[in-house]
Design a protein around this motif. Structure first.
Motif, mmCIF file in Angstrom:
data_model
loop_
_atom_site.group_PDB
_atom_site.id
_atom_site.type_symbol
_atom_site.label_atom_id
_atom_site.label_comp_id
_atom_site.label_asym_id
_atom_site.label_seq_id
_atom_site.Cartn_x
_atom_site.Cartn_y
_atom_site.Cartn_z
ATOM 1 N N PHE A 94 6.388 -47.983 14.393
ATOM 2 C CA PHE A 94 7.362 -46.381 13.821
ATOM 3 C C PHE A 94 8.348 -46.949 14.844
ATOM 4 C CE2 PHE A 94 9.040 -42.857 16.693
ATOM 5 C CZ PHE A 94 9.626 -41.913 15.116
ATOM 6 N N THR A 95 9.859 -47.753 14.119
ATOM 7 C CA THR A 95 11.219 -47.109 15.080
ATOM 8 C C THR A 95 11.553 -45.956 14.878
ATOM 9 O OG1 THR A 95 11.373 -49.375 13.940
ATOM 10 C CG2 THR A 95 13.153 -48.952 14.774
ATOM 11 N N ASN A 96 12.598 -45.883 16.365
ATOM 12 C CA ASN A 96 13.091 -44.437 16.431
ATOM 13 C C ASN A 96 14.492 -45.301 16.142
ATOM 14 O OD1 ASN A 96 14.256 -42.257 17.264
ATOM 15 N ND2 ASN A 96 13.657 -42.240 19.455
ATOM 16 N N ARG A 97 14.741 -44.209 15.327
ATOM 17 C CA ARG A 97 16.823 -43.638 14.664
ATOM 18 C C ARG A 97 17.068 -43.467 14.778
ATOM 19 N NH1 ARG A 97 17.200 -49.798 14.188
ATOM 20 N NH2 ARG A 97 15.841 -50.303 12.400
ATOM 21 N N LEU A 98 16.669 -41.957 15.730
ATOM 22 C CA LEU A 98 17.066 -40.802 16.135
ATOM 23 C C LEU A 98 17.621 -41.585 17.159
ATOM 24 C CD1 LEU A 98 14.591 -38.565 15.815
ATOM 25 C CD2 LEU A 98 16.374 -38.525 14.281
ATOM 26 N N PRO A 99 19.201 -40.833 17.996
ATOM 27 C CA PRO A 99 20.042 -40.779 19.267
ATOM 28 C C PRO A 99 19.129 -40.881 19.817
ATOM 29 C CG PRO A 99 21.216 -39.319 17.711
ATOM 30 C CD PRO A 99 20.030 -39.922 16.720
ATOM 31 N N GLN A 100 18.281 -40.409 19.831
ATOM 32 C CA GLN A 100 17.089 -39.080 21.449
ATOM 33 C C GLN A 100 16.219 -40.170 21.390
ATOM 34 O OE1 GLN A 100 18.245 -37.176 19.039
ATOM 35 N NE2 GLN A 100 17.453 -36.039 17.325
ATOM 36 N N PRO A 101 15.260 -40.555 22.378
ATOM 37 C CA PRO A 101 14.144 -40.809 22.310
ATOM 38 C C PRO A 101 12.956 -39.770 21.788
ATOM 39 C CG PRO A 101 14.401 -41.096 25.081
ATOM 40 C CD PRO A 101 15.886 -40.080 23.610
ATOM 41 N N THR A 102 12.099 -40.283 20.937
ATOM 42 C CA THR A 102 10.818 -39.239 20.613
ATOM 43 C C THR A 102 9.281 -40.458 19.743
ATOM 44 O OG1 THR A 102 10.416 -37.846 18.517
ATOM 45 C CG2 THR A 102 11.087 -39.714 18.179
ATOM 46 N N ILE A 103 8.641 -39.139 19.831
ATOM 47 C CA ILE A 103 6.951 -40.198 19.403
ATOM 48 C C ILE A 103 6.425 -39.522 18.369
ATOM 49 C CG2 ILE A 103 6.511 -38.607 21.157
ATOM 50 C CD1 ILE A 103 5.461 -42.440 21.677
ATOM 51 N N ILE A 104 4.948 -40.374 18.195
ATOM 52 C CA ILE A 104 4.601 -39.513 16.816
ATOM 53 C C ILE A 104 3.276 -39.233 17.521
ATOM 54 C CG2 ILE A 104 3.741 -39.388 15.075
ATOM 55 C CD1 ILE A 104 5.837 -41.839 13.777
ATOM 56 N N HIS A 105 2.347 -38.202 17.483
ATOM 57 C CA HIS A 105 2.051 -37.432 17.528
ATOM 58 C C HIS A 105 0.904 -37.313 16.108
ATOM 59 C CE1 HIS A 105 -1.802 -35.572 19.043
ATOM 60 N NE2 HIS A 105 -1.378 -33.948 17.976
#
Ligand code: C2O
Ligand code: CU
Ligand code: CU
Length: 479
Positions: A94-105
């Motif tokens: 999973f690569t986060n291409r949003l400007p803010q931090p995130t995570i998948i649950h």
């Protein structure tokens, strides 16, 4: 495989969307039942060894006239359905291409704590997290979504959720409707402005802090869709992935249908029902039979409305909790032989007894000064452990709602059973495995839960604006 390609943000066509701030927002016009239901593509881990997701801004055609800016995992909506068999390995980059931090649950999955997607484990922009774990739980309909603290509501609202289906041999033997006759339906109420732009909180509506209600119902990212079906049995996997709305689902044209599964797996036996209440994050699997329908007939999935769940005064601009709404239509368009079954017995559910519990904990649902929704009067702190439990033990959690609004209570890392509830409404879903349970206003619900996975996990209200505020807590399962 087809699972490797994904569209990075940079490759998306650029389009300026008119700003709708400040001025009164003009609402979109929606002609219902003109768009065919979109079916998510599937990622099957029997065929794919490793999948790739990247959270990204994308332009998608929710309406046919204008594109809408949304958030996706692979450049389109609906996001893919993950299909995996019990015993298989889940492996995803999973690569986060949003400007803010995130995570998948992985909602409803019982996986190691470091793979669960706790908000303290968010990954920064342009960083990658490798998820890998073995799936070892019974067949059922689960889902995935992002879970950054205080932004979950907004991210799911803009698109970041999808189905996660677990299969097993026990279920396979039942010969339930499968393949094209197994339809996932993710239901979300949304708001669009006249440019087909999604908007989340409306400045004119202070009630939005208690939950965002919309007036357009999307099913699999399709507004008020229709689906052509054959005159036979279908399995519908229904997920309420809305922000706050509870649906009381029924059909026009079909009086009774069979409830076969709740959140975390199959029921012992199909239960014939006329309607089912589904609060946020809950899933129901049903078998509906169109065999008595004629070609050309229509069956409508509708929301009967459900006022008892909240007497909050809502804004007249948006349909209230008790709004009756048609959601989607099934057009009976072809004859077909039906070789699937709906067995009278499904699986065995070992009943957990209150006497097995080593203790009872009480969790209260309250609003504290400042208008904050909380559990046990403590606003959420990512690094505080609120409850410590022992691995392998069974406990009763007594969920006490002392306010005039229902709250869907969810726990990570476990599945549980409902022991009893003090309220008058009978929930057929209480009979099965659960990971989310609706606690009605002023009601106490007792659940029984066995902790089988060590580590840190969340429990929270699944009304997205409540969990984003403060209505969330941590429990730690110690060896
Ligand atoms: Cu749908 Cu914390 O989960
Ligand atoms: Cu969850
Ligand atoms: Cu809540």
């Amino acid at each position: 495989s087809g699972c490797e390609e994904h569209t990075p943000q940079e490759e998306q066509p650029k389009q300026k969307v008119a700003s709708s701030e400040k001025k009164d927002i003009k609402r979109t016009e929606t002609k219902p039942f003109t768009q065919e239901l979109k079916i998510p593509e599937e990622i099957s881990f029997s065929k794919t060894k490793k999948a790739k997701f990247s959270s990204q801004k994308s332009l998608v055609q929710i309406y046919t006239d204008k594109p809408t800016e949304v958030l996706t995992f692979r450049g389109m909506l609906p996001n893919p359905t993950i299909r995996i068999k019990r015993g298989e390995n889940f492996d995803l980059e999973f690569t986060n291409r949003l400007p803010q931090p995130t995570i998948i649950h992985w909602h409803g999955l019982i996986v190691p704590s470091v793979m669960d997607g706790h908000p303290k484990d968010v990954i920064p922009a342009n960083k990658t997290k490798h998820y890998h774990y073995k799936v070892d739980q019974s067949a059922g309909t689960f889902w995935y979504h992002t879970h950054p603290h205080a932004r979950t509501g907004k991210e799911i609202y803009h698109g970041l959720s999808g189905f996660y289906i677990i299969e097993d041999d026990e279920e396979k033997r039942l010969n339930l409707p499968s393949g094209e006759f197994d339809l996932p339906l993710s239901i979300q109420d949304r708001r669009f402005d006249e440019n087909r732009k999604l908007f989340y909180k409306d400045k004119e509506v202070p009630q939005d802090n208690n939950g965002v209600l919309g007036d357009v119902i999307l099913v699999n990212a399709t507004p008020f869709p229709y689906k052509n079906v054959k005159n036979r049995k279908y399995r519908l996997r229904i997920l309420n992935s809305s922000s706050v709305r509870t649906y009381n689902l029924a059909f026009d044209g079909i009086e009774e249908f069979a409830l076969i599964a709740t959140d975390a797996g199959l029921l012992e036996a199909p239960l014939m029902v006329k309607n089912v209440i589904v609060s946020v994050a809950e899933r129901i699997d049903i078998v509906i039979d169109f065999k008595d329908k004629r070609i050309g007939d229509t069956v409508t999935l509708k929301n009967l409305g459900f006022k008892e769940v909240s007497n909050l005064k809502l804004h007249p601009k948006y349909p209230d909790f008790d709004a009756k709404m048609d959601i989607m239509q099934f057009h009976i368009s072809e004859k077909a032989e039906d070789t699937s079954s709906l067995p009278a017995k499904l699986v065995h559910i070992p009943r957990m007894k209150a006497s097995e519990a080593v203790r009872t904990r009480t969790i209260t649902m309250e609003m504290i000064a400042g208008g904050l929704w909380t559990l046990n009067r403590k606003p959420y702190d990512m690094y505080r452990i609120d409850e410590r439990v022992k691995l392998g033990t069974t406990e009763i959690w007594e969920l006490k709602n002392s306010v005039h609004m229902g709250h869907p209570f969810h726990m990570h890392g476990v599945r549980f059973q409902v022991l009893d509830r003090s309220g008058k409404i009978d929930f057929p879903t209480d009979k099965g495995w659960k990971d989310t349970v609706l606690v009605m206003p002023f009601e106490t619900v007792r659940i029984i839960v066995k902790f089988t996975m060590p580590g840190l996990f969340l429990y929270h209200c699944h009304i997205l604006e409540h969990e984003d505020q403060a209505m969330m807590a941590n429990f730690f399962v110690e060896r």
